[in-house]
Design a protein around this motif. Structure first.
Motif, short mmCIF file in Angstrom:
data_model
loop_
_atom_site.label_atom_id
_atom_site.label_comp_id
_atom_site.label_asym_id
_atom_site.label_seq_id
_atom_site.Cartn_x
_atom_site.Cartn_y
_atom_site.Cartn_z
N THR A 19 -4.14 2.66 0.09
CA THR A 19 -4.82 3.62 0.98
C THR A 19 -5.72 4.60 0.25
OG1 THR A 19 -2.90 5.11 0.91
CG2 THR A 19 -2.98 3.49 2.71
N LEU A 20 -5.22 5.19 -0.83
CA LEU A 20 -5.95 6.28 -1.46
C LEU A 20 -7.32 5.87 -1.99
CD1 LEU A 20 -5.70 9.27 -1.89
CD2 LEU A 20 -4.58 8.84 -4.08
N PRO A 21 -7.47 4.70 -2.63
CA PRO A 21 -8.81 4.32 -3.09
C PRO A 21 -9.80 4.11 -1.96
CG PRO A 21 -7.12 3.03 -4.21
CD PRO A 21 -6.44 3.75 -3.09
N ARG A 22 -9.30 3.89 -0.74
CA ARG A 22 -10.18 3.65 0.40
C ARG A 22 -10.48 4.93 1.19
NH1 ARG A 22 -6.74 -1.12 0.18
NH2 ARG A 22 -8.02 -3.02 0.16
N PHE A 23 -9.77 6.01 0.86
CA PHE A 23 -9.97 7.27 1.58
C PHE A 23 -11.27 7.93 1.12
CE2 PHE A 23 -8.68 11.92 2.05
CZ PHE A 23 -8.86 11.94 3.43
N ARG A 24 -12.09 8.33 2.07
CA ARG A 24 -13.40 8.93 1.80
C ARG A 24 -14.31 8.00 1.00
NH1 ARG A 24 -11.60 15.21 0.34
NH2 ARG A 24 -10.75 15.71 2.42
N ARG A 45 -3.87 -2.46 6.93
CA ARG A 45 -3.28 -3.80 6.80
C ARG A 45 -2.74 -4.05 5.40
NH1 ARG A 45 -8.34 -5.58 10.00
NH2 ARG A 45 -7.56 -5.81 12.14
N ALA A 46 -3.52 -3.66 4.39
CA ALA A 46 -3.10 -3.90 3.01
C ALA A 46 -1.87 -3.07 2.64
CB ALA A 46 -4.26 -3.58 2.06
N ALA A 47 -1.81 -1.83 3.12
CA ALA A 47 -0.66 -0.97 2.82
C ALA A 47 0.61 -1.51 3.45
CB ALA A 47 -0.93 0.46 3.29
N GLU A 68 0.92 -3.25 12.12
CA GLU A 68 -0.19 -4.16 11.93
C GLU A 68 0.20 -5.63 11.82
OE1 GLU A 68 -2.99 -2.92 12.41
OE2 GLU A 68 -2.46 -0.81 12.22
N HIS A 69 1.42 -5.93 11.43
CA HIS A 69 1.76 -7.33 11.12
C HIS A 69 2.98 -7.85 11.87
CE1 HIS A 69 -1.30 -7.67 8.01
NE2 HIS A 69 -0.92 -6.49 7.55
N GLY A 70 3.27 -7.27 13.01
CA GLY A 70 4.31 -7.82 13.86
C GLY A 70 5.71 -7.45 13.44
N ASN A 71 6.69 -7.99 14.17
CA ASN A 71 8.09 -7.60 14.01
C ASN A 71 8.95 -8.78 13.62
OD1 ASN A 71 7.26 -5.05 14.98
ND2 ASN A 71 7.53 -5.75 17.09
#
Length: 257
Positions: A19-24, A45-47, A68-71
């Motif tokens: 998440t952090l590299p994609r923030f801002r 999705r990646a996280a 994001e990826h179901g149960n």
């Protein structure tokens, strides 16, 4: 065997790496709704994939409920509840009030949980015996505060535009009676409540993954979190969280009418 703090921190670190590299960073956003706006990003999705991979490796007998990826295995004794980025609108707007929510349920009851904010470096964690904060200003036990009454309370909601009809009327009645109200903090509002900075959070239309990681943090910091009719909050819906019994009961008297 139940997970410990170090495992929750490993999950948070795995999510943070996505998440952090994609923030801002000008990420691409996909809208999940045809007629509205329900954003999801590559980071979401990646996280979640990173979190799930660790859980499946360490606790293959546990179930997983993810946004994001179901149960998988929701009828199992232990079920993880994951929201990789709670507050995606804040995330894509560059506002650091989003968070990664990771919760663990036992027989349908939330028992362990974490609210992680990677950008500020803050973690709010509940292990079944209490809730703790770790961040830039050190580590400490989390404890809600008692402001005395609704008239002294600081109230948060994500947005009053999410309420309509009777729900809006009830929310506005409470809002008109508090000392201060603020909008737009997503899961971070519950972290602030658990830390004793605010007194009341009122929301609606929440999903199980929106609350799974939050419930233990609020409750084990001494707070109260239920639905508007006073029921358990694990399934989401209309939610109230309060730092004191007096504020909770005054607000619930309006919400449960």
């Amino acid at each position: 065997m139940l997970p410990d703090r170090s495992f929750f921190y490993r999950l948070a670190e795995a999510a943070k790496a996505e998440t952090l590299p994609r923030f801002r960073a000008g990420i691409d956003v996909v809208n999940k709704e045809a007629t509205g706006f329900d954003p999801v990003t590559e980071g979401d999705r990646a996280a979640e994939e990173a979190i799930r991979a660790l859980i499946e490796a360490e606790f293959p007998e546990h179930g997983i409920l993810g946004e994001e990826h179901g149960n998988v295995g929701l009828d199992r004794e232990h079920v993880w509840v994951i929201d990789p980025i709670d507050g995606t609108r804040a995330f894509i707007s560059g506002v650091p009030v989003w968070g990664t929510l990771i919760g663990l349920q036992k027989n349908g009851r939330a028992v362990m949980g974490m609210i992680d904010q990677p950008f500020t470096g803050e973690r709010y964690f509940a292990d079944g015996n209490g809730a703790t904060y770790s961040g830039p200003d050190g580590e400490r036990r989390l404890q809600v505060r008692d402001c005395g009454s609704l008239s002294n309370a600081i109230l948060f909601t994500t947005s009053p535009h999410l309420f309509v009809g009777d729900e809006l009327a009830k929310y506005r009645e409470i809002e008109s009676g508090v000392r201060l109200f603020r909008y737009g903090c997503d899961c971070y509002a519950y972290a602030l409540l658990a830390a004793g900075h605010i007194d009341l959070v009122i929301e609606n239309s929440l999903k199980p993954y929106d609350v799974g990681g939050i419930i233990p943090v609020v409750e084990q910091a001494g707070g109260i979190m239920t639905t508007w009719d006073g029921g358990r909050p694990e399934m989401g819906g209309t939610i109230i969280a309060a730092g004191s019994r007096a504020v909770y009961e005054q607000a619930l008297a309006v919400l449960s009418r």
